[in-house]
Write a protein that holds these residues in place. Structure first.
Motif, PDB file in Angstrom:
ATOM      1  N   UNK A   1       0.851  -1.188   0.000  1.00 26.25           N
ATOM      2  CA  UNK A   1       0.000   0.000   0.000  1.00 26.25           C
ATOM      3  C   UNK A   1       0.889   1.240   0.000  1.00 26.25           C
ATOM      4  N   UNK A   2       1.436   1.605  -1.142  1.00 28.63           N
ATOM      5  CA  UNK A   2       2.398   2.718  -1.193  1.00 28.63           C
ATOM      6  C   UNK A   2       1.810   4.072  -0.794  1.00 28.63           C
ATOM      7  N   UNK A   3       0.488   4.211  -0.876  1.00 32.49           N
ATOM      8  CA  UNK A   3      -0.115   5.494  -0.481  1.00 32.49           C
ATOM      9  C   UNK A   3       0.095   5.783   1.001  1.00 32.49           C
ATOM     10  N   UNK A   4       0.396   4.756   1.789  1.00 35.05           N
ATOM     11  CA  UNK A   4       0.648   4.960   3.223  1.00 35.05           C
ATOM     12  C   UNK A   4       1.966   5.700   3.451  1.00 35.05           C
ATOM     13  N   UNK A   5       2.868   5.650   2.476  1.00 37.23           N
ATOM     14  CA  UNK A   5       4.162   6.326   2.623  1.00 37.23           C
ATOM     15  C   UNK A   5       4.012   7.831   2.778  1.00 37.23           C
ATOM     16  N   UNK A   6       2.990   8.415   2.151  1.00 34.94           N
ATOM     17  CA  UNK A   6       2.815   9.871   2.267  1.00 34.94           C
ATOM     18  C   UNK A   6       2.439  10.256   3.698  1.00 34.94           C
ATOM     19  N   UNK A   7       1.816   9.358   4.427  1.00 36.04           N
ATOM     20  CA  UNK A   7       1.497   9.627   5.828  1.00 36.04           C
ATOM     21  C   UNK A   7       2.711   9.398   6.726  1.00 36.04           C
ATOM     22  N   UNK A   8       3.624   8.571   6.264  1.00 36.83           N
ATOM     23  CA  UNK A   8       4.781   8.199   7.077  1.00 36.83           C
ATOM     24  C   UNK A   8       5.619   9.415   7.455  1.00 36.83           C
ATOM     25  N   UNK A   9       5.930  10.273   6.514  1.00 38.06           N
ATOM     26  CA  UNK A   9       6.744  11.460   6.787  1.00 38.06           C
ATOM     27  C   UNK A   9       6.040  12.373   7.779  1.00 38.06           C
TER      28      UNK A   9
ATOM     29  N   UNK B   1       0.672   8.673  19.763  1.00 38.64           N
ATOM     30  CA  UNK B   1      -0.026   7.385  19.757  1.00 38.64           C
ATOM     31  C   UNK B   1      -1.494   7.598  20.133  1.00 38.64           C
ATOM     32  N   UNK B   2      -1.727   8.454  21.112  1.00 36.24           N
ATOM     33  CA  UNK B   2      -3.104   8.771  21.525  1.00 36.24           C
ATOM     34  C   UNK B   2      -3.816   9.508  20.394  1.00 36.24           C
ATOM     35  N   UNK B   3      -3.150  10.473  19.798  1.00 30.02           N
ATOM     36  CA  UNK B   3      -3.764  11.285  18.756  1.00 30.02           C
ATOM     37  C   UNK B   3      -4.125  10.507  17.502  1.00 30.02           C
ATOM     38  N   UNK B   4      -3.300   9.517  17.149  1.00 30.60           N
ATOM     39  CA  UNK B   4      -3.553   8.734  15.937  1.00 30.60           C
ATOM     40  C   UNK B   4      -4.908   8.052  16.000  1.00 30.60           C
ATOM     41  N   UNK B   5      -5.309   7.620  17.179  1.00 32.25           N
ATOM     42  CA  UNK B   5      -6.591   6.926  17.344  1.00 32.25           C
ATOM     43  C   UNK B   5      -7.762   7.819  16.934  1.00 32.25           C
ATOM     44  N   UNK B   6      -7.619   9.120  17.050  1.00 33.28           N
ATOM     45  CA  UNK B   6      -8.716  10.042  16.760  1.00 33.28           C
ATOM     46  C   UNK B   6      -8.618  10.667  15.369  1.00 33.28           C
ATOM     47  N   UNK B   7      -7.594  10.322  14.600  1.00 30.34           N
ATOM     48  CA  UNK B   7      -7.430  10.882  13.259  1.00 30.34           C
ATOM     49  C   UNK B   7      -8.240  10.086  12.254  1.00 30.34           C
ATOM     50  N   UNK B   8      -8.975  10.799  11.439  1.00 25.68           N
ATOM     51  CA  UNK B   8      -9.800  10.153  10.429  1.00 25.68           C
ATOM     52  C   UNK B   8      -8.924   9.374   9.457  1.00 25.68           C
ATOM     53  N   UNK B   9      -9.284   8.122   9.232  1.00 27.85           N
ATOM     54  CA  UNK B   9      -8.579   7.281   8.283  1.00 27.85           C
ATOM     55  C   UNK B   9      -7.296   6.656   8.792  1.00 27.85           C
ATOM     56  N   UNK B  10      -6.942   6.906  10.057  1.00 28.41           N
ATOM     57  CA  UNK B  10      -5.682   6.398  10.589  1.00 28.41           C
ATOM     58  C   UNK B  10      -5.883   5.334  11.658  1.00 28.41           C
ATOM     59  N   UNK B  11      -7.092   4.889  11.870  1.00 25.63           N
ATOM     60  CA  UNK B  11      -7.382   3.932  12.947  1.00 25.63           C
ATOM     61  C   UNK B  11      -6.586   2.641  12.785  1.00 25.63           C
TER      62      UNK B  11
ATOM     63  N   UNK C   1     -12.941   5.964   1.448  1.00 21.38           N
ATOM     64  CA  UNK C   1     -11.530   5.700   1.735  1.00 21.38           C
ATOM     65  C   UNK C   1     -10.926   4.794   0.666  1.00 21.38           C
ATOM     66  N   UNK C   2     -11.657   3.816   0.213  1.00 25.11           N
ATOM     67  CA  UNK C   2     -11.129   2.878  -0.780  1.00 25.11           C
ATOM     68  C   UNK C   2     -11.124   3.461  -2.192  1.00 25.11           C
ATOM     69  N   UNK C   3     -11.972   4.446  -2.459  1.00 27.06           N
ATOM     70  CA  UNK C   3     -12.038   5.010  -3.804  1.00 27.06           C
ATOM     71  C   UNK C   3     -11.018   6.120  -4.018  1.00 27.06           C
ATOM     72  N   UNK C   4     -10.354   6.544  -2.943  1.00 31.27           N
ATOM     73  CA  UNK C   4      -9.309   7.566  -3.086  1.00 31.27           C
ATOM     74  C   UNK C   4      -8.067   6.959  -3.731  1.00 31.27           C
TER      75      UNK C   4
END
Length: 187
Positions: free
Chosen positions: A75-83, A97-107, A183-186
């Protein structure tokens, strides 16, 4: 089991467990609503939601730690979130770690990406548990408050609660399906 209320009473906790292993918000809101109606115990809904949400994040963290390169290649699109995640982790530390749980699309993606960092296991587990407890409390509490507000606005709804409950379940499922489709159609 002739009524929706019997179904919720018998299978509601199982639905919370299964739902919170992945996304969970929709089912946790519904479980909070069911708790307000007296079908489930709100503290138990919160405990189950926090425990299963935390357990699934530990699994996804492990997946990122063990197979991060393969996951990022798949899933190479995850790399853009990595940075961005690395920058935020440096800025906020373990509280990210706490904040990631509340971010849309990052669960799910969040714990996988966190697993690819140098974040130590014990620190992830501690802050993940803090986040899971806050998340389950807020989301189930929102469902409970929604039930309280609905009762206050509409009075006691016992005679039409099955129709309202079915409509609410349908609306939440449609909303969850729409989010998943988006999310899947992006690209």
């Amino acid at each position: 089991m002739n009524h929706l209320s019997d179904f919720v009473t018998h299978y509601g906790y199982w639905a919370v467990v299964v739902g919170c292993l992945l996304e969970g918000e929709t089912l946790l809101v519904l479980a909070g609503f069911a708790a307000r109606q007296g079908y489930l115990s709100l503290p138990l809904v919160m405990i189950l939601g926090a425990a299963t949400g935390a357990a699934s994040d530990v699994f996804f963290f492990w997946l990122g730690r063990r197979h991060g390169a393969a996951v990022l290649a798949r899933w190479p699109h995850m790399n853009r979130y990595r940075k961005r995640l690395d920058d935020e982790l440096e800025r906020w530390g373990s509280w990210m770690v706490v904040g990631v749980r509340f971010m849309y699309g990052m669960r799910i993606a969040g714990p996988v990406l966190l697993g690819t960092t140098a974040l130590p296991w014990p620190r992830f587990v501690l802050f993940n548990l803090i986040g899971a407890v806050a998340w389950a409390t807020l989301v189930a509490g929102a469902g409970w408050l929604f039930g309280h507000a609905a009762e206050a606005m509409l009075g006691h709804l016992r005679h039409i609660e099955q129709w309202l409950g079915a409509g609410l379940v349908l609306a939440m499922l449609l909303w969850g399906g729409w989010r998943l489709w988006r999310r899947r159609s992006r690209p």
